[in-house]
Design a protein around this motif. Structure first.
Motif, PDB file in Angstrom:
ATOM      1  N   TYR B  10       0.943  -1.286  -0.024  1.00 22.23           N
ATOM      2  CA  TYR B  10      -0.112  -0.092  -0.068  1.00 22.23           C
ATOM      3  C   TYR B  10       0.704   1.128   0.043  1.00 22.23           C
ATOM      4  O   TYR B  10       1.956   1.492   0.671  1.00 22.23           O
ATOM      5  CB  TYR B  10      -1.034   0.011   1.409  1.00 22.23           C
ATOM      6  CG  TYR B  10      -1.635  -1.032   1.328  1.00 22.23           C
ATOM      7  CD1 TYR B  10      -1.117  -2.353   2.142  1.00 22.23           C
ATOM      8  CD2 TYR B  10      -2.994  -1.350   0.757  1.00 22.23           C
ATOM      9  CE1 TYR B  10      -2.065  -3.452   2.462  1.00 22.23           C
ATOM     10  CE2 TYR B  10      -3.725  -2.393   0.665  1.00 22.23           C
ATOM     11  CZ  TYR B  10      -3.304  -3.616   1.673  1.00 22.23           C
ATOM     12  OH  TYR B  10      -4.142  -4.712   1.508  1.00 22.23           O
ATOM     13  N   LYS B  11       0.537   2.432  -0.676  1.00 25.30           N
ATOM     14  CA  LYS B  11       1.343   3.639  -0.653  1.00 25.30           C
ATOM     15  C   LYS B  11       0.014   4.664  -1.000  1.00 25.30           C
ATOM     16  O   LYS B  11      -0.467   4.694  -1.857  1.00 25.30           O
ATOM     17  CB  LYS B  11       2.172   3.615  -1.975  1.00 25.30           C
ATOM     18  CG  LYS B  11       2.954   4.706  -2.132  1.00 25.30           C
ATOM     19  CD  LYS B  11       4.087   4.738  -0.921  1.00 25.30           C
ATOM     20  CE  LYS B  11       4.901   5.930  -1.091  1.00 25.30           C
ATOM     21  NZ  LYS B  11       6.074   6.035   0.089  1.00 25.30           N
ATOM     22  N   ILE B  12       0.326   5.521   0.118  1.00 24.07           N
ATOM     23  CA  ILE B  12      -0.286   6.737   0.023  1.00 24.07           C
ATOM     24  C   ILE B  12       0.544   7.848  -0.400  1.00 24.07           C
ATOM     25  O   ILE B  12       1.544   7.952   0.298  1.00 24.07           O
ATOM     26  CB  ILE B  12      -0.906   7.012   1.298  1.00 24.07           C
ATOM     27  CG1 ILE B  12      -2.333   5.827   1.224  1.00 24.07           C
ATOM     28  CG2 ILE B  12      -1.990   8.578   1.242  1.00 24.07           C
ATOM     29  CD1 ILE B  12      -2.990   6.027   2.903  1.00 24.07           C
ATOM     30  N   THR B  13       0.370   9.001  -1.285  1.00 25.84           N
ATOM     31  CA  THR B  13       1.178   9.849  -1.773  1.00 25.84           C
ATOM     32  C   THR B  13       0.145  11.167  -1.937  1.00 25.84           C
ATOM     33  O   THR B  13      -0.779  11.072  -2.441  1.00 25.84           O
ATOM     34  CB  THR B  13       2.219   9.365  -2.843  1.00 25.84           C
ATOM     35  OG1 THR B  13       3.264  10.355  -2.942  1.00 25.84           O
ATOM     36  CG2 THR B  13       1.395   9.458  -3.944  1.00 25.84           C
ATOM     37  N   GLU B  14       1.120  12.337  -1.953  1.00 26.70           N
ATOM     38  CA  GLU B  14       0.297  13.495  -2.337  1.00 26.70           C
ATOM     39  C   GLU B  14       0.727  13.688  -3.876  1.00 26.70           C
ATOM     40  O   GLU B  14       1.633  13.319  -4.331  1.00 26.70           O
ATOM     41  CB  GLU B  14       0.578  14.721  -1.509  1.00 26.70           C
ATOM     42  CG  GLU B  14       0.588  14.682  -0.108  1.00 26.70           C
ATOM     43  CD  GLU B  14       0.823  15.539   0.653  1.00 26.70           C
ATOM     44  OE1 GLU B  14       0.450  15.961   1.812  1.00 26.70           O
ATOM     45  OE2 GLU B  14       1.784  16.434   0.304  1.00 26.70           O
ATOM     46  N   LYS B  15      -0.187  14.322  -4.315  1.00 28.35           N
ATOM     47  CA  LYS B  15      -0.214  14.521  -5.947  1.00 28.35           C
ATOM     48  C   LYS B  15       1.136  15.615  -6.141  1.00 28.35           C
ATOM     49  O   LYS B  15       1.394  16.311  -5.067  1.00 28.35           O
ATOM     50  CB  LYS B  15      -1.500  15.430  -6.492  1.00 28.35           C
ATOM     51  CG  LYS B  15      -1.440  16.586  -6.158  1.00 28.35           C
ATOM     52  CD  LYS B  15      -2.727  17.206  -6.839  1.00 28.35           C
ATOM     53  CE  LYS B  15      -3.236  18.477  -6.360  1.00 28.35           C
ATOM     54  NZ  LYS B  15      -4.275  19.180  -6.879  1.00 28.35           N
ATOM     55  N   SER B  16       1.797  15.388  -7.147  1.00 28.84           N
ATOM     56  CA  SER B  16       3.146  15.920  -7.484  1.00 28.84           C
ATOM     57  C   SER B  16       4.018  15.179  -6.843  1.00 28.84           C
ATOM     58  O   SER B  16       5.410  15.574  -7.181  1.00 28.84           O
ATOM     59  CB  SER B  16       3.181  17.528  -7.217  1.00 28.84           C
ATOM     60  OG  SER B  16       3.212  17.743  -5.999  1.00 28.84           O
ATOM     61  N   GLN B  17       3.860  14.507  -6.094  1.00 30.04           N
ATOM     62  CA  GLN B  17       5.127  13.748  -5.502  1.00 30.04           C
ATOM     63  C   GLN B  17       5.442  12.593  -6.294  1.00 30.04           C
ATOM     64  O   GLN B  17       4.701  12.003  -7.323  1.00 30.04           O
ATOM     65  CB  GLN B  17       4.753  13.025  -4.157  1.00 30.04           C
ATOM     66  CG  GLN B  17       4.612  14.319  -3.035  1.00 30.04           C
ATOM     67  CD  GLN B  17       5.777  15.079  -2.915  1.00 30.04           C
ATOM     68  OE1 GLN B  17       6.775  14.536  -2.414  1.00 30.04           O
ATOM     69  NE2 GLN B  17       5.742  16.369  -3.042  1.00 30.04           N
ATOM     70  N   ASP B  86      -3.967   8.611 -10.953  1.00 30.89           N
ATOM     71  CA  ASP B  86      -3.102   7.415 -11.013  1.00 30.89           C
ATOM     72  C   ASP B  86      -3.474   6.563  -9.740  1.00 30.89           C
ATOM     73  O   ASP B  86      -2.901   5.525  -9.661  1.00 30.89           O
ATOM     74  CB  ASP B  86      -1.597   8.046 -10.758  1.00 30.89           C
ATOM     75  CG  ASP B  86      -1.071   8.833 -11.793  1.00 30.89           C
ATOM     76  OD1 ASP B  86      -0.312   9.740 -11.569  1.00 30.89           O
ATOM     77  OD2 ASP B  86      -1.773   8.802 -13.054  1.00 30.89           O
ATOM     78  N   SER B  87      -4.381   6.943  -9.099  1.00 35.07           N
ATOM     79  CA  SER B  87      -4.868   6.163  -7.965  1.00 35.07           C
ATOM     80  C   SER B  87      -5.507   4.776  -8.465  1.00 35.07           C
ATOM     81  O   SER B  87      -6.345   4.761  -9.214  1.00 35.07           O
ATOM     82  CB  SER B  87      -6.120   6.631  -6.983  1.00 35.07           C
ATOM     83  OG  SER B  87      -5.737   8.002  -6.216  1.00 35.07           O
ATOM     84  N   LEU B 113      -2.255   2.086  -4.712  1.00 32.38           N
ATOM     85  CA  LEU B 113      -1.812   3.440  -4.701  1.00 32.38           C
ATOM     86  C   LEU B 113      -2.887   4.431  -4.508  1.00 32.38           C
ATOM     87  O   LEU B 113      -4.055   4.261  -5.347  1.00 32.38           O
ATOM     88  CB  LEU B 113      -1.035   3.895  -5.763  1.00 32.38           C
ATOM     89  CG  LEU B 113      -0.565   5.245  -5.939  1.00 32.38           C
ATOM     90  CD1 LEU B 113       0.344   5.772  -4.958  1.00 32.38           C
ATOM     91  CD2 LEU B 113       0.062   5.554  -7.513  1.00 32.38           C
ATOM     92  N   THR B 114      -2.724   5.191  -3.506  1.00 33.01           N
ATOM     93  CA  THR B 114      -3.589   6.161  -3.217  1.00 33.01           C
ATOM     94  C   THR B 114      -3.033   7.430  -3.376  1.00 33.01           C
ATOM     95  O   THR B 114      -2.146   7.944  -2.528  1.00 33.01           O
ATOM     96  CB  THR B 114      -4.388   6.342  -1.913  1.00 33.01           C
ATOM     97  OG1 THR B 114      -5.023   4.792  -1.906  1.00 33.01           O
ATOM     98  CG2 THR B 114      -5.529   7.426  -1.807  1.00 33.01           C
ATOM     99  N   VAL B 115      -3.622   8.518  -4.358  1.00 34.48           N
ATOM    100  CA  VAL B 115      -2.994   9.764  -4.416  1.00 34.48           C
ATOM    101  C   VAL B 115      -3.828  10.716  -4.039  1.00 34.48           C
ATOM    102  O   VAL B 115      -5.027  10.685  -4.292  1.00 34.48           O
ATOM    103  CB  VAL B 115      -2.632  10.067  -6.049  1.00 34.48           C
ATOM    104  CG1 VAL B 115      -2.083  11.662  -6.052  1.00 34.48           C
ATOM    105  CG2 VAL B 115      -1.676   9.099  -6.638  1.00 34.48           C
ATOM    106  N   THR B 116      -3.504  11.625  -2.826  1.00 30.93           N
ATOM    107  CA  THR B 116      -4.317  12.591  -2.416  1.00 30.93           C
ATOM    108  C   THR B 116      -3.867  14.000  -2.698  1.00 30.93           C
ATOM    109  O   THR B 116      -2.855  14.352  -3.183  1.00 30.93           O
ATOM    110  CB  THR B 116      -4.092  12.502  -0.731  1.00 30.93           C
ATOM    111  OG1 THR B 116      -2.829  12.712  -0.413  1.00 30.93           O
ATOM    112  CG2 THR B 116      -4.466  11.210  -0.408  1.00 30.93           C
TER     113      THR B 116
END
Lengths: 113, 116
Positions: B10-17, B86-87, B113-116
């Motif tokens: 699992y991966k949570i990341t902010e957009k633009s990262q 991309d989530s 992947l979850t992009v926040t």
């Protein structure tokens, strides 16, 4: 081009019911055919396969027969269990596809106790 | 039983990262695939390797995605910068060619992947 068509879901059955999920393919020649299963939150698992006409693939009580005449590979199970609840994908590989699989859209199965 | 390994699960990341996923195929499998699967849909092939060479990357958004398999064994898929769209689940699979060349693919557990 090559394509795989599956029956639309969701399919909802009671435990011990008979399951059929239809799959047909369009391809030149005779592709290898596969059924994959995906349990919630997991990757895809190869369930069974058949490589030539009239072959029957079987695993975990599931069966599918490669029917050249009807270009079909329908998945069947005589008595489903709650644990069979998952999404089922039909796929085909043709020699000219450079090791790529052609995927159906998937059929969701829910089995109620 | 040999399995395809993937990390992280699992991966949570902010957009633009930037984000990277790793895959280790079944030993001896020359062909490696990266797929993207949006919830409720089938897998979409992003890139296919034969040993260390890219065979097909026609569906890979090359402005932000890159993939490598430098020694023809494990592989990394990178997204930079990540976007909300991309989530998805990113799946890795490998194939040896199968018995008689049937080319069945074996999948890892995937990276959600979850992009926040």
């Amino acid at each position: 081009g090559d394509s795989v068509t599956q029956m639309e879901g969701p399919v909802t059955l009671s435990e011990e019911a008979f399951l059929t999920i239809n799959c047909t393919y369009t391809a030149t020649g005779y592709p290898s055919l596969f059924w994959y299963v995906q349990y919630p939150g997991e990757g895809l698992q190869l369930l069974l396969k058949a490589t030539k006409a009239d072959d029957k693939g079987s695993n975990k009580g599931f069966e599918a027969t490669y029917r050249k005449e009807t270009t079909s590979f329908h998945l069947e199970k005589g008595s489903v269990q709650v644990s069979d609840s998952a999404v089922y994908f039909c796929a085909a590989h043709n020699a000219g596809n450079n090791r790529k699989l052609i995927w159906g859209l998937g059929t969701s199965l829910a089995v109620n106790p | 039983e040999a399995e395809v390994a993937q990390s992280p699960r699992y991966k949570i990341t902010e957009k633009s990262q930037a984000v990277a996923f790793w895959c280790d195929p079944i030993s001896g499998h020359a062909t490696l695939y990266w797929y993207r699967q949006i919830l409720g849909q089938g897998p979409e092939l992003l890139v296919q390797f034969q040993d260390e060479s890219v065979v097909d990357d026609s569906q890979l958004p090359k402005d932000r995605f890159s993939a490598e398999r430098l020694k023809g064994v494990d592989s990394t898929l990178k997204i930079q910068p990540a976007e909300l769209g991309d989530s998805a689940m990113y799946l890795c699979a490998s194939s040896s060619g199968g018995t008689g060349g049937t080319y069945e693919q074996y999948f890892g557990p995937g990276t959600r992947l979850t992009v926040t």
